[in-house]
Scaffold this motif. Structure first.
Motif, PDB file in Angstrom:
ATOM      1  N   THR A  39      48.625  33.218  40.741  1.00 29.24           N
ATOM      2  CA  THR A  39      49.269  33.625  39.493  1.00 29.24           C
ATOM      3  C   THR A  39      48.250  33.834  38.377  1.00 29.24           C
ATOM      4  N   ALA A  40      47.262  32.925  38.270  1.00 30.79           N
ATOM      5  CA  ALA A  40      46.264  33.041  37.206  1.00 30.79           C
ATOM      6  C   ALA A  40      45.464  34.333  37.352  1.00 30.79           C
ATOM      7  N   GLN A  42      46.596  37.104  38.892  1.00 31.74           N
ATOM      8  CA  GLN A  42      47.523  38.181  38.595  1.00 31.74           C
ATOM      9  C   GLN A  42      47.648  38.396  37.078  1.00 31.74           C
ATOM     10  N   GLU A  43      47.672  37.296  36.338  1.00 34.92           N
ATOM     11  CA  GLU A  43      47.819  37.394  34.881  1.00 34.92           C
ATOM     12  C   GLU A  43      46.592  37.985  34.204  1.00 34.92           C
ATOM     13  N   SER A  44      45.468  38.016  34.927  1.00 33.18           N
ATOM     14  CA  SER A  44      44.246  38.564  34.341  1.00 33.18           C
ATOM     15  C   SER A  44      44.416  40.033  33.963  1.00 33.18           C
ATOM     16  N   GLU A  46      46.749  41.473  32.230  1.00 27.53           N
ATOM     17  CA  GLU A  46      47.106  41.587  30.813  1.00 27.53           C
ATOM     18  C   GLU A  46      45.966  41.105  29.916  1.00 27.53           C
ATOM     19  N   ARG A  47      45.294  40.010  30.324  1.00 26.88           N
ATOM     20  CA  ARG A  47      44.176  39.511  29.508  1.00 26.88           C
ATOM     21  C   ARG A  47      43.062  40.546  29.435  1.00 26.88           C
ATOM     22  N   ASP A  81      38.170  37.117  35.602  1.00 28.25           N
ATOM     23  CA  ASP A  81      38.435  37.963  34.438  1.00 28.25           C
ATOM     24  C   ASP A  81      37.239  38.853  34.101  1.00 28.25           C
TER      25      ASP A  81
END
Length: 507
Positions: A39-40, A42-44, A46-47, A81
């Motif tokens: 999940t972390a 995957q969220e990259s 948007e970041r 990231d």
């Protein structure tokens, strides 16, 4: 265009190289991220999108496919990231790609484009050197940690903009130099044995435990000084060598405990609460992380109020105490963590705490005392070399102001004993002290004369000792002889070792 940026992920306390492949092509705008990301990761998406824009670059409004290789290895955390950001910029021809093939990139990005520190940098830097990389780019807060790896150029940068400038003009940046004075200290190591009044028998057991790496348990009524003594064990342990310090630092790096510091210089002292679960002690999770026994490697694991721990939790310790490592298996992977620690425990003699006390009478029934000690299994107690009863101090001992022998004096004797053991086991890969000896070492280094053998046989019959407990007595005898600078084990050494098996009973 296609761009590839090298990064890495943590598996156990080691690092595995990960390739971040980015393809920017025609099609509907969007980002597709593949390669078993959690999940972390995957969220990259948007970041990274916000970070690239706020760093002054143009985010390509095209179809972007990001592949994390190898595809069958789970990837976790925000460590990717930075390589994802650089990959997108390189694929869209906004940064120079020449240095991407021989440098490794890692770091978390904030929405403003700045870099945040991540965990596990030290093992990743070691892997980068092993893989033949020229350099590694990390957040500035992680630079000193990565610089512990020799012959690897480490660049600690603060933002995506600065990374882009580094790729275009590498000559403007100098590698970080490790600061030899950057060390991390634990306040517990300021404690000194001179604060302990009386308790000569317990102090002697503490010295033997430190000299040979032996497991130890203190049993006594409340206020007798069990915790006071145990917390001062690190103050008499020998200093770590560089290899030991580097191993401890790697473990703390993976666990996220380094906080931008450099080499860990003090031996760990871990003291988990008795409500701790089994996985928290030995490690675990869907992505296995080190537990308390691994964090205590090359140091001390202190279990205060041992009988308050759940019995099934304590049983988790049996294999690591014997093997010096713990293997954790999951469906997709299996990892092995080091667990070479000294166990120190303390407990009351019964539920009320006053069984055997000369002042306060015990209010427990025999059945209650039996149930109390049933929480500690025989196999676990077998693995504790020194079992010491600690009595309460007499009134005159509590009121007198004289100090006991300080830790520095005891530490000198411990270090002299460890020096003897280092010379003895210099050709052994996994043996550094007497407590780690195997059967073949006992046959070579723990030979007994006839009086010593007769005494040991009598103790085996009287106490009903197991083969493992007998081996532990031999190891302790060897340590006592080393403290006395005696080459051969004598009957007095065996006699002293036997008296530290006070909790063994004939079956």
């Amino acid at each position: 265009m296609l761009a590839r940026v090298w990064s890495a992920t943590i598996l156990g306390i080691d690092a595995i190289q990960v390739g971040v492949e980015v393809d920017v092509s025609g099609g509907l705008p969007g980002i597709t991220l593949v390669g078993l990301p959690d999940t972390a990761v995957q969220e990259s998406r948007e970041r990274v999108k916000a970070a690239i824009k706020n760093a002054g670059y143009a985010f390509p409004m095209r179809k972007i496919v990001i592949n994390l290789t190898p595809a069958d290895l789970r990837k976790e955390g925000p460590i990717f990231d930075l390589p994802i950001s650089i990959g997108i910029l390189a694929a869209s021809e906004q940064v120079e790609p020449q240095l991407l093939g021989d440098h490794l990139f890692l770091g978390e990005v904030s929405l403003d484009g700045s870099l945040r520190p991540v965990s596990g940098v030290l093992p990743i830097a070691a892997a980068a050197k092993r893989l033949g990389m020229i350099g590694i780019v990390v957040p500035k807060e992680n630079a000193q940690e990565a610089a512990l790896v020799k012959d690897l150029a480490v660049y600690g940068l603060q933002s995506i903009t600065e990374v882009g400038d580094f790729l275009a003009h590498p000559e403007k940046y100098q590698p970080v130099v490790a600061n030899p004075e950057m060390k991390w200290h634990d306040s517990d190591f300021k404690l000194d044995l001179k604060d302990v009044k009386g308790q000569q028998h317990a102090r002697r057991a503490l010295e033997i435990a430190a000299a040979g790496g032996h497991n130890l348990i203190f049993v006594g009524p409340p206020g007798s000084g069990k915790t006071l003594l145990a917390r001062r064990l690190p103050s008499i342990l020998p200093n770590m060598n560089f290899d030991e310090a580097l191993e401890v630092t790697r473990i703390h790096s993976v666990a996220g405990l380094l906080k931008g510091k450099g080499l860990v210089s003090d031996r760990p002292f871990r003291s988990p609460h008795h409500s701790a679960s089994g996985p928290s002690l030995v490690g675990g999770g869907s992505f296995p992380r080190p537990g308390e026994i691994t964090l205590a490697t090359n140091g001390v694991l202190f279990l205060d109020e041992l009988t308050e721990f759940k019995r099934d939790v304590l049983e988790f310790l049996r294999q690591p105490l014997e093997d010096g490592f713990v293997s954790i298996s999951r469906t997709r992977q299996s990892v092995t963590f080091p667990a070479q620690f000294t166990l120190v425990a303390s407990t009351n003699p019964c539920q009320c705490g006053y069984y055997g006390d000369a002042v306060q009478p015990c209010t427990c029934t025999p059945r209650q005392r039996e149930q109390y000690w049933a929480k500690l299994s025989g196999p676990l107690m077998d693995r504790i070399d020194l079992q010491v009863t600690v009595a309460r101090l007499k009134p005159d001992e509590m009121t007198r102001s004289t100090e006991g022998e300080d830790s520095s004096a005891v530490k000198k004797r411990v270090q002299a004993s460890r020096k003897i053991q280092q010379n003895r086991f210099q050709n052994e890969a996994r043996v550094n002290c007497n407590a780690q000896m195997q059967s073949r070492h006992l046959r070579q280094w723990c030979k007994l004369d006839d009086p010593s053998r007769d005494l040991l046989e009598a103790a085996i019959k009287r106490l009903g000792l197991s083969a493992r407990a007998t081996d532990r007595i031999l190891k302790v005898s060897r340590t006592i002889a080393d403290l006395a600078s005696t080459e051969d084990i004598q009957v007095v050494h065996v006699a002293e070792a036997v008296q530290y098996r006070t909790l063994d009973r004939a079956t």
